[in-house]
Design a protein around this motif. Structure first.
Motif, PDB file in Angstrom:
ATOM      1  N   ALA A 333       0.823  -1.097   0.036  1.00  0.00           N
ATOM      2  CA  ALA A 333       0.159   0.010   0.061  1.00  0.00           C
ATOM      3  C   ALA A 333       0.857   1.313  -0.098  1.00  0.00           C
ATOM      4  CB  ALA A 333      -0.928  -0.066   1.141  1.00  0.00           C
ATOM      5  N   VAL A 334       1.890   1.184   0.831  1.00  0.00           N
ATOM      6  CA  VAL A 334       2.790   2.353   0.784  1.00  0.00           C
ATOM      7  C   VAL A 334       3.516   2.545  -0.397  1.00  0.00           C
ATOM      8  CG1 VAL A 334       4.814   3.464   2.149  1.00  0.00           C
ATOM      9  CG2 VAL A 334       2.984   2.189   3.272  1.00  0.00           C
ATOM     10  N   ILE A 350       3.927   0.480 -11.400  1.00  0.00           N
ATOM     11  CA  ILE A 350       4.900  -0.171 -10.439  1.00  0.00           C
ATOM     12  C   ILE A 350       4.437  -1.825 -10.440  1.00  0.00           C
ATOM     13  CG2 ILE A 350       5.497  -0.532  -7.852  1.00  0.00           C
ATOM     14  CD1 ILE A 350       5.511   2.459  -7.825  1.00  0.00           C
ATOM     15  N   PHE A 351       5.540  -2.612 -10.286  1.00  0.00           N
ATOM     16  CA  PHE A 351       5.186  -3.903 -10.324  1.00  0.00           C
ATOM     17  C   PHE A 351       5.890  -4.418  -8.827  1.00  0.00           C
ATOM     18  CE2 PHE A 351       5.742  -8.594 -10.868  1.00  0.00           C
ATOM     19  CZ  PHE A 351       4.586  -9.037 -11.529  1.00  0.00           C
ATOM     20  N   SER A 352       5.131  -4.723  -7.890  1.00  0.00           N
ATOM     21  CA  SER A 352       5.482  -5.019  -6.281  1.00  0.00           C
ATOM     22  C   SER A 352       5.602  -6.321  -6.265  1.00  0.00           C
ATOM     23  CB  SER A 352       4.444  -4.249  -5.575  1.00  0.00           C
ATOM     24  OG  SER A 352       4.526  -4.486  -4.344  1.00  0.00           O
ATOM     25  N   PRO A 368      -9.624  -8.963  -2.275  1.00  0.00           N
ATOM     26  CA  PRO A 368     -10.063  -7.744  -2.996  1.00  0.00           C
ATOM     27  C   PRO A 368      -9.812  -6.599  -2.101  1.00  0.00           C
ATOM     28  CG  PRO A 368     -11.892  -9.576  -2.823  1.00  0.00           C
ATOM     29  CD  PRO A 368     -10.474 -10.121  -2.221  1.00  0.00           C
ATOM     30  N   THR A 369      -9.773  -6.683  -0.725  1.00  0.00           N
ATOM     31  CA  THR A 369      -9.417  -5.680   0.098  1.00  0.00           C
ATOM     32  C   THR A 369      -8.147  -5.176  -0.074  1.00  0.00           C
ATOM     33  OG1 THR A 369      -9.145  -7.278   1.803  1.00  0.00           O
ATOM     34  CG2 THR A 369     -11.143  -5.975   1.951  1.00  0.00           C
ATOM     35  N   MET A 370      -7.277  -5.892  -0.928  1.00  0.00           N
ATOM     36  CA  MET A 370      -5.848  -5.444  -0.982  1.00  0.00           C
ATOM     37  C   MET A 370      -5.607  -4.850  -1.952  1.00  0.00           C
ATOM     38  SD  MET A 370      -4.803  -6.318   2.258  1.00  0.00           S
ATOM     39  CE  MET A 370      -5.453  -7.614   3.471  1.00  0.00           C
ATOM     40  N   PRO A 376      -3.506  -4.598  -7.796  1.00  0.00           N
ATOM     41  CA  PRO A 376      -3.240  -5.047  -6.275  1.00  0.00           C
ATOM     42  C   PRO A 376      -1.935  -4.310  -5.638  1.00  0.00           C
ATOM     43  CG  PRO A 376      -2.754  -6.996  -8.215  1.00  0.00           C
ATOM     44  CD  PRO A 376      -3.296  -5.489  -8.627  1.00  0.00           C
ATOM     45  N   ASP A 377      -2.145  -4.194  -4.410  1.00  0.00           N
ATOM     46  CA  ASP A 377      -1.031  -3.415  -3.813  1.00  0.00           C
ATOM     47  C   ASP A 377       0.307  -4.292  -3.966  1.00  0.00           C
ATOM     48  OD1 ASP A 377      -2.573  -1.349  -2.967  1.00  0.00           O
ATOM     49  OD2 ASP A 377      -2.988  -2.360  -1.057  1.00  0.00           O
ATOM     50  N   VAL A 378       0.216  -5.565  -3.873  1.00  0.00           N
ATOM     51  CA  VAL A 378       1.517  -6.443  -4.092  1.00  0.00           C
ATOM     52  C   VAL A 378       1.033  -7.112  -5.344  1.00  0.00           C
ATOM     53  CG1 VAL A 378       2.807  -8.463  -3.110  1.00  0.00           C
ATOM     54  CG2 VAL A 378       2.108  -6.763  -1.458  1.00  0.00           C
ATOM     55  N   ASP A 379       1.910  -7.310  -6.338  1.00  0.00           N
ATOM     56  CA  ASP A 379       1.700  -7.816  -7.478  1.00  0.00           C
ATOM     57  C   ASP A 379       1.857  -9.373  -7.495  1.00  0.00           C
ATOM     58  OD1 ASP A 379       0.561  -5.565  -9.473  1.00  0.00           O
ATOM     59  OD2 ASP A 379       2.284  -4.946  -8.559  1.00  0.00           O
TER      60      ASP A 379
END
Ligand code: HC1
Ligand code: SF4
Length: 578
Positions: A333-334, A350-352, A368-370, A376-379
């Motif tokens: 998220a950050v 960004i690919f996290s 879904p909450t992420m 997605p916050d983390v891919d």
């Protein structure tokens, strides 16, 4: 003591010792395949059979105790022939394509077959057709029936250690096989994706979904900025299967390796572990002060295997989970908000990626909450094992790669952030900061060491009570392994135990013993050993409190305001109801 002879060597062993262990004490190793100390002592594979003077039949050595005067022979022609036939029969029902097997070079069946000089399949191969196509490719756990040797270790670990009972035997006679229990499909089961069945499988029947291809794809996309985070527990284990000595397998060498693999930015999840402590510690103090028993005990929420378990077994207790996202997800998220702004890149570019000791994290990042509109916050989540495969694929020699620092700001961490990877570490880190938040001054960093997993009592969990200051007594429990957790929850539900704050990690020993960590074919339990590495890192760290992480404090100053602020709530919390 009981007197026996093993291949002519006399030895005295305690009563109840198995033949296998008596032989070991006499310096004789008996080959075995299904045996797992204390967990699977069922003599199913018959590889460990030995001859006993006076007995007509060979007996499995793993589950038969010695008796006075027993004369054991492990090296007769009959034993050798039988052992070989038993391995050959197992191979007849095993898909022996070692070149395309994830466990090649790390497989107990391959080793035994090679050791015995079995160079051909003398029995016709009897494999099940079409099963691969039936297994859902998107599920983070992959099972190949044709690799399964029916040792039943997965059944035992999932039942006895995790209490989740996903696997069972189905069919009869030669058609007996291990499958998802009660005729369910894997997605209908309660599998929490802890990955313990993978790390206890002696062959390649179980593995994580391989996501390395998606990483290479993102890396070759010139529009993508690749960012990687390293979980606390990975640093204690990544060198094991590379043969790196511990002093070389440092987290800073990992940073160097990740840059050589092509990542644009390399960060440490321990940074957001510190951030998690700020949010979770603050939340705990609020709940504790409110004293609302519907919200207490507060459960930690960073282990996605545990969160899945709670939601399927005690859905009515979902709100007792801390609403803090896990460090992995806070990091994502950050990265896709404040970090994207800082480097002037669209979050969608960004690919996290995260490197985790865990299989369940592959599912956590897909919740879904992420996600936001930027995706997605983390891919992508890779396990420690997949990370090691990347190193091998690129033919990197980590010994030749220098240690490097992390990128800033999310590469700065405290010792408290590192011990997250060991059972008890999240609780200890949280208490260090909760004490500070409550009193305005620091405790000694070691004041809460009673919660460390090595203090686990007969109940299967560790209890401790602390005065946070001014008589604010906090009752804590720390538990790892879901069967232990199930017992603790049952006690809580029955009102026989009372806690304010409970840390749960699905894997025995916490993330250090995670289902994504390197697999070893010996019987040595490594979680505690890896946990010690993390506590040693904490001990020598100059900053040992999450609230003293200067970059975490800068994030609050510049962006989020206070822990628990509206902005922090929106970015770093979830209700776990997805
Ligand atoms: Fe863990 Fe965690 S400690 S859950 O075990 O809270 O996987 O290492 O990364 O997110 O920090 C795992 C480890 C990990 C998170 C942190
Ligand atoms: Fe059981 Fe864990 Fe394996 Fe799922 S991943 S089947 S819960 S041991």
């Amino acid at each position: 003591m009981v007197n026996v002879t093993v291949n002519g060597t006399p030895i005295a062993v305690p009563e109840g010792t198995t033949i296998l262990n008596a032989a070991k004490a006499a310096g004789v190793e008996i080959p075995h395949l299904c045996y797992l100390k204390g967990l699977n002592e069922i003599g199913a594979c018959r590889i460990c059979c030995v001859e006993i003077e006076g007995e007509r039949n060979l007996v499995p050595s793993c589950n038969n105790p010695v008796f006075e005067g027993m004369v054991i022979r492990t090296n007769t022609d009959r034993v050798r022939r039988t052992r070989r036939i038993n391995v050959e029969l197992i191979l007849s029902q095993h898909d022996c394509k070692c070149a395309t097997c994830v466990r090649s070079g790390n497989c107990q069946l391959q080793t035994i077959a090679n050791d015995l000089g079995i160079l051909d399949n003398i029995y016709p191969q009897d494999l099940v057709t079409g099963v691969r196509a039936l297994w859902p490719k998107d599920f983070p756990l992959y099972r190949d029936t044709n690799k399964c040797i029916k040792c039943m270790r997965c059944i035992q670990v999932c039942d006895k250690i995790q209490g989740v009972n996903v696997w069972d035997l189905s069919g009869t006679g030669s058609r007996t096989r291990v499958d998802v229990s009660r005729n369910r499909r894997i997605k209908e089961s309660d599998c929490v994706l802890c990955g313990q069945c993978i790390t206890h499988c002696p062959v390649g029947a179980l593995r994580e979904r391989d996501d390395t291809g998606r990483l290479f794809q993102a890396m070759s996309d010139p529009d993508k900025v690749t960012v990687v985070q390293i979980a606390p527990a990975v640093r204690a284990a990544w060198g094991e299967s590379l043969g790196l000595p511990p002093e070389k397998a440092t987290v800073n060498r990992m940073a160097g390796v990740l840059r050589r693999l092509g990542f644009d930015y390399v960060f440490d999840t321990s940074f957001t572990a510190d951030l998690t402590i700020m949010e979770e510690g603050t939340e705990f103090l609020h709940r504790y002060a409110a004293g609302d028993t519907r919200e207490l005990p507060m459960f930690t929420s960073c282990c996605p295997g545990w969160v899945r378990y709670l939601k399927s077994h005690y859905p009515e207790w979902t709100d007792r989970l801390s609403t803090a996202k896990s460090p992995q997800q806070m990091f994502g998220a950050v990265v896709k908000s404040s970090f994207a702004r800082r480097i002037g890149v669209e979050p969608s570019k960004i690919f996290s990626v995260s490197i985790m000791p865990c299989v369940a994290k592959k599912a956590e990042c897909d919740l879904p909450t992420m996600s936001t509109d930027a995706g997605p916050d983390v891919d992508l989540v890779l396990t420690t094992r997949e990370f090691v495969r990347l190193i091998r694929a690129e033919k990197l020699n980590p010994e030749d790669i220098p240690e490097e620092g992390f990128d800033s700001p999310m590469g700065v961490y405290s010792g408290a952030g590192v011990i997250f990877g060991a059972t008890g570490g999240v609780m200890e880190a949280a208490l260090r900061s909760a004490y500070f938040l409550h009193n305005g001054h620091n405790p000694k960093p070691e004041d809460f060491r009673a919660v460390r997993g090595d203090a686990t009592g007969a109940s299967g969990w560790t209890e401790a009570e602390f005065d946070l200051g001014g008589g604010a007594m906090v009752r804590t429990a720390v538990v790892s392994g879901l069967a232990n957790t199930g017992r603790l929850l049952a006690e809580l539900a029955a009102g026989r135990v009372h806690y304010d704050f409970v840390e749960v990690m699905a894997c025995p020993g916490g993330c250090a013993g995670g289902g994504g960590q390197p697999i070893h074919t010996d019987d040595v339990e490594r979680a505690a050993q890896r946990g010690k590495v993390l506590y040693n890192i904490d001990r020598i760290q100059t900053v040992r409190f999450s609230h003293e992480n200067p970059e975490v404090n800068a994030l609050y100053r510049e962006e989020l305001g206070e822990p628990g602020s509206e902005k922090a709530e929106a970015l770093l919390h979830t209700d776990h109801h997805a």
